[in-house]
Enzyme design. Structure first.
Site, PDB file in Angstrom:
ATOM      1  N   HIS A   1      67.038  -6.279  19.702  1.00  0.00           N
ATOM      2  CA  HIS A   1      66.219  -7.542  20.094  1.00  0.00           C
ATOM      3  C   HIS A   1      65.686  -8.366  18.756  1.00  0.00           C
ATOM      4  O   HIS A   1      66.100  -9.412  18.636  1.00  0.00           O
ATOM      5  CB  HIS A   1      65.007  -6.963  20.722  1.00  0.00           C
ATOM      6  CG  HIS A   1      63.880  -7.969  21.383  1.00  0.00           C
ATOM      7  ND1 HIS A   1      63.798  -8.259  22.381  1.00  0.00           N
ATOM      8  CD2 HIS A   1      62.984  -8.609  20.480  1.00  0.00           C
ATOM      9  CE1 HIS A   1      62.821  -9.318  22.427  1.00  0.00           C
ATOM     10  NE2 HIS A   1      62.438  -9.540  21.476  1.00  0.00           N
ATOM     11  N   GLU A   2      65.319  -7.647  17.585  1.00  0.00           N
ATOM     12  CA  GLU A   2      64.853  -8.526  16.594  1.00  0.00           C
ATOM     13  C   GLU A   2      66.311  -9.039  15.782  1.00  0.00           C
ATOM     14  O   GLU A   2      65.998 -10.210  15.242  1.00  0.00           O
ATOM     15  CB  GLU A   2      64.173  -7.183  15.622  1.00  0.00           C
ATOM     16  CG  GLU A   2      62.990  -6.761  16.173  1.00  0.00           C
ATOM     17  CD  GLU A   2      61.900  -7.923  16.433  1.00  0.00           C
ATOM     18  OE1 GLU A   2      61.801  -9.048  15.594  1.00  0.00           O
ATOM     19  OE2 GLU A   2      61.160  -8.125  17.282  1.00  0.00           O
TER      20      GLU A   2
ATOM     21  N   HIS B   1      66.925 -12.110  17.375  1.00  0.00           N
ATOM     22  CA  HIS B   1      66.416 -13.294  16.930  1.00  0.00           C
ATOM     23  C   HIS B   1      66.584 -13.676  15.596  1.00  0.00           C
ATOM     24  O   HIS B   1      66.875 -15.053  15.101  1.00  0.00           O
ATOM     25  CB  HIS B   1      64.843 -12.859  16.598  1.00  0.00           C
ATOM     26  CG  HIS B   1      63.934 -12.902  17.938  1.00  0.00           C
ATOM     27  ND1 HIS B   1      64.107 -13.678  18.928  1.00  0.00           N
ATOM     28  CD2 HIS B   1      63.172 -11.682  18.618  1.00  0.00           C
ATOM     29  CE1 HIS B   1      63.188 -13.442  19.913  1.00  0.00           C
ATOM     30  NE2 HIS B   1      62.820 -12.101  19.656  1.00  0.00           N
TER      31      HIS B   1
END
Length: 254
Positions: free
Chosen positions: A61-62, A65
């Site tokens: 997820h990170e 980004h």
């Protein structure tokens, strides 16, 4: 003591507004779950699997980004070594401790977080599209992982029993990534849902989000505390619907 001071200084830099109150609430929540552990202590295979899947899913997820921000012109995450699948680069002490305590205390609704990937939103070009894509990147990756896991569950379910450890890993990968994606859609900053709305909103809405962001973590804790049963029931309905749509007969027991 020095490590605690360093951690508090880092927490304060990430939460400049009301940092003492925010940290106090987090500590109170952690103490609450530690107290529960004395009454419910049962480390199971499923618990270990779910925690490992949670950490890996948060990592993807990170990284999403940071990678999308890099593609839109901001190399802050890359310069800080955050576009990497090494979980150690993304783990936040409190963010990983809280889900461990939640699991040990008998709760099924995981709450936790990784260290936010640093992004200089002013560097994104085109700006509004960059804001939107960076905000939605983590959720998109979680939903893709959940979808792939669901397809593998459907295919491998013809050959393997649901109790097989590989099927268990796939099931938790599906559940946790779907949960992460759905939870992050809550329209409160610093969650991605709030960032998404912020990216295409006018000045009035942006000013509103700028004002509430300093209270964001408190609002999120309040939503989880008071609405966990509603959130979980809604999550179970969606999860079981998608399982049945894929032809997988499995009832979740929470």
């Amino acid at each position: 003591m020095k490590k605690l001071k360093d951690y508090y200084d880092r927490f304060k830099s990430l939460n400049p507004q009301y940092s003492g109150i925010k940290l106090g609430i987090i500590v109170a929540v952690i103490v609450y779950f530690i107290a529960r552990i004395f009454f419910v202590v049962e480390i199971s295979r499923d618990m270990i699997i779910s925690l490992v899947v949670f950490v890996i899913s948060m990592t993807f997820h990170e990284v999403a980004h940071g990678y999308v921000a890099y593609k839109f012109g901001d190399n802050t995450a890359k310069m800080n070594g955050r576009i990497t699948l090494n979980p150690l680069r993304h783990i936040d002490l409190t963010g990983i401790l809280l889900p461990i305590l939640i699991l040990l205390s008998g709760f099924k609704f995981l709450v936790g977080w990784a260290k936010p990937v640093p992004v200089n939103f002013d560097n994104l070009r085109p700006h509004r599209l960059g804001l939107f894509c960076v905000a939605i990147a983590g959720i998109t990756v979680n939903f893709i992982i959940a979808a792939v896991s669901l397809l593998l569950l459907k295919y491998l379910g013809k050959y393997l029993d649901i109790e097989n450890i590989f099927m268990t890993v796939l099931l938790y990968t599906y559940l946790i990534n779907l949960l992460l994606g759905m939870f992050n859609l809550i329209p409160i900053t610093p969650l991605d849902g709030g960032r998404i709305i912020y990216s295409f909103s006018g000045k009035r809405v942006r000013k509103f989000y700028d004002k509430i962001e300093k209270y964001g973590i408190l609002i999120i804790f309040a939503i989880v505390y008071f609405g966990s049963r509603i959130l979980m029931n809604g999550f179970i309905v969606i999860v079981e619907f998608l399982l049945k749509l894929a032809g997988i007969n499995f009832n979740l027991m929470f």
